[in-house]
Design an enzyme around this catalytic site. Structure first.
Site, PDB file in Angstrom:
ATOM      1  N   LYS A  90       0.861  -1.186   0.000  1.00 15.64           N
ATOM      2  CA  LYS A  90       0.000   0.000   0.000  1.00 15.64           C
ATOM      3  C   LYS A  90       0.894   1.231   0.000  1.00 15.64           C
ATOM      4  O   LYS A  90       2.049   1.162   0.442  1.00 15.64           O
ATOM      5  CB  LYS A  90      -0.880   0.005   1.263  1.00 15.64           C
ATOM      6  CG  LYS A  90      -2.144   0.795   1.136  1.00 15.64           C
ATOM      7  CD  LYS A  90      -3.293  -0.026   0.564  1.00 15.64           C
ATOM      8  CE  LYS A  90      -4.542   0.786   0.405  1.00 15.64           C
ATOM      9  NZ  LYS A  90      -5.671  -0.015  -0.072  1.00 15.64           N
ATOM     10  N   ASN A 276     -15.217  -1.659   3.335  1.00 18.97           N
ATOM     11  CA  ASN A 276     -13.966  -2.178   3.892  1.00 18.97           C
ATOM     12  C   ASN A 276     -13.984  -2.072   5.418  1.00 18.97           C
ATOM     13  O   ASN A 276     -14.563  -1.149   5.965  1.00 18.97           O
ATOM     14  CB  ASN A 276     -12.785  -1.350   3.367  1.00 18.97           C
ATOM     15  CG  ASN A 276     -12.314  -1.853   2.022  1.00 18.97           C
ATOM     16  OD1 ASN A 276     -12.155  -3.058   1.813  1.00 18.97           O
ATOM     17  ND2 ASN A 276     -12.109  -0.938   1.093  1.00 18.97           N
TER      18      ASN A 276
END
Ligand code: NAD
Length: 380
Positions: A90, A276
């Site tokens: 990420k 999420n």
């Protein structure tokens, strides 16, 4: 191993402690464009790291570091669950997406990504857009999620919403012995890119819907669509979504919505949605189980977008993406089966399945460690 770290209180040592099981953290600083970013690579057992790039006005470097460390680890599990040959990574850019974006900032970010020589692939996330990554892609091939006109897969919410539909079908199969969507009631929270598409597909399948969105234009849009299909939707507002009685709660907006306060109110048999990080913490998976509410782990259900992003790196094929997304149905049934067999939460069962895939891959890697296997065999 006795390392220098034991007595070392330097900044570097603190960062190494925070990294824990992460492979690599890269700090990117370009005073010329104002870029300050962090790239975290958690685990590349399954292949090069893949994960979006967030832009957010973090109040400190520490806050940004914590975020990128947490999110990149999540990507390792998500990639393992989606059965794509990528690992977890990420990136975060420190800045205000409304004020600090420039083409050069993203080109500079692209150069940092390129310097990792294919160890990290990235694309849009919170605060970044496909256009930002069109700029980044001028500097590196390691970009995914760009528009179709640039050779990308386009709108990821199409496969993501399809994945949610297959998650709902699998859950009905588990609960009722039939995966029919019709004849059941669903509460869809959030009618954005994913939620709206899920709601339409449910209406088309003959389901009854409760819907909620803070944006009244989205509500009007779904009401008009329902009318065209000769169907009705019932609008619920604010916290009513949690106390409405229905078969399945479909969260497609915010994270952390399954918490002490909401679990108490829930009158559904299952939770299946795209949002999420739906569980505020691990204990909330346990609380749902205690209450007899079936929870479909979010990273299994919402993997359609990731499957599409990964596919772009093999040469994008829409049919292949949709076929692979449908396998969310099988994965979810496997998670439910394992959770029942081991008497654990579905979130724990999903994590175990991912860890097993990582272990299996490690064994395969070491078995033929003298040869380099290409990592690009999708769907095989
Ligand atoms: P979006 O921003 O297009 O839609 C979110 C919708 O939720 C908006 O319509 C917004 O008005 C609404 N909303 C916000 N707060 C709300 C509240 N309190 N109550 C009701 N509605 C509220 O986002 P999206 O792309 O549709 O994604 C939805 C969720 O799915 C997010 O959590 C996202 O991280 C996750 N997700 C999306 C994808 C994808 O491909 N887009 C992939 C994986 C996961």
């Amino acid at each position: 191993m006795n390392t220098l770290r034991e007595h070392d209180t330097s900044v570097q040592s603190t960062i190494l402690e925070k990294m824990n099981e992460h492979e690599q953290i890269v700090f990117c600083n370009d005073p010329h464009t104002g870029l300050q970013a962090i790239i975290a690579i958690h685990n590349t057992t399954l292949g090069p790291a893949l994960g979006g790039c967030r832009m957010y006005p973090y109040s400190s470097i520490d806050e940004a570091l914590e975020d990128v460390i947490r999110l990149s680890k999540g990507m390792t599990y998500k990639c393992a669950a989606a059965d794509v040959n990528f690992g977890g990574g990420k990136a975060v850019i420190i800045g205000d997406p409304l004020k600090d974006k420039t083409p050069s900032l993203f080109r500079s970010f692209g150069q940092f990504v390129d310097s990792l020589n294919g160890r990290f692939y990235t694309g849009t996330d919170m605060g970044t857009s496909t256009q930002d990554f069109v700029y980044a892609s001028r500097e590196t091939n390691c970009i995914v999620g760009i528009p179709e006109s640039y050779g990308g897969g386009g709108d990821s919410s199409i496969p993501t919403s399809l994945g949610v539909i297959y998650g709902l079908k699998a859950t009905n199969q588990e609960m009722y012995g039939s995966d029919e969507l019709s004849g059941k009631t669903y509460i869809v929270q959030g009618l954005g890119k994913v939620g709206f598409k899920v709601a339409v597909q449910l209406l088309e399948a003959g389901a009854d819907l409760f819907v909620s969105d803070i944006n009244s234009a989205s509500i009007t849009k779904i009401q008009e669509r329902a009318k065209k299909l000769g169907r009705n939707v019932t609008v619920v507002s604010g916290d009513e979504v949690y106390s409405t009685e229905a078969d399945i709660f479909v969260p497609c907006a915010l994270g952390g919505i399954i918490n002490d306060r909401t679990i108490e109110q829930l009158k559904v048999k299952a939770v299946v949605g795209s949002a999420n990080n739906q569980l505020l913490s691990e204990k909330h998976g346990e609380m749902l189980k205690q209450k007899g509410i079936l929870y479909a782990p979010d990273y299994i259900v919402n993997a359609g977008g990731l499957i599409q992003a990964a596919d772009e790196l093999y040469g994008y094929n829409k049919e292949r993406v949709l076929t692979k997304t449908k396998s969310i149905y099988i994965s979810l049934l496997e998670v439910y089966k394992q959770a029942n067999l081991d008497n654990i939460t579905t979130a724990q069962a999903a994590n175990r399945l991912c860890e097993k895939r990582l272990e299996d891959e490690k064994r395969l890697n070491s078995f033929f460690s003298h040869t380099k296997r290409p990592k690009w065999n999708i769907g095989k």
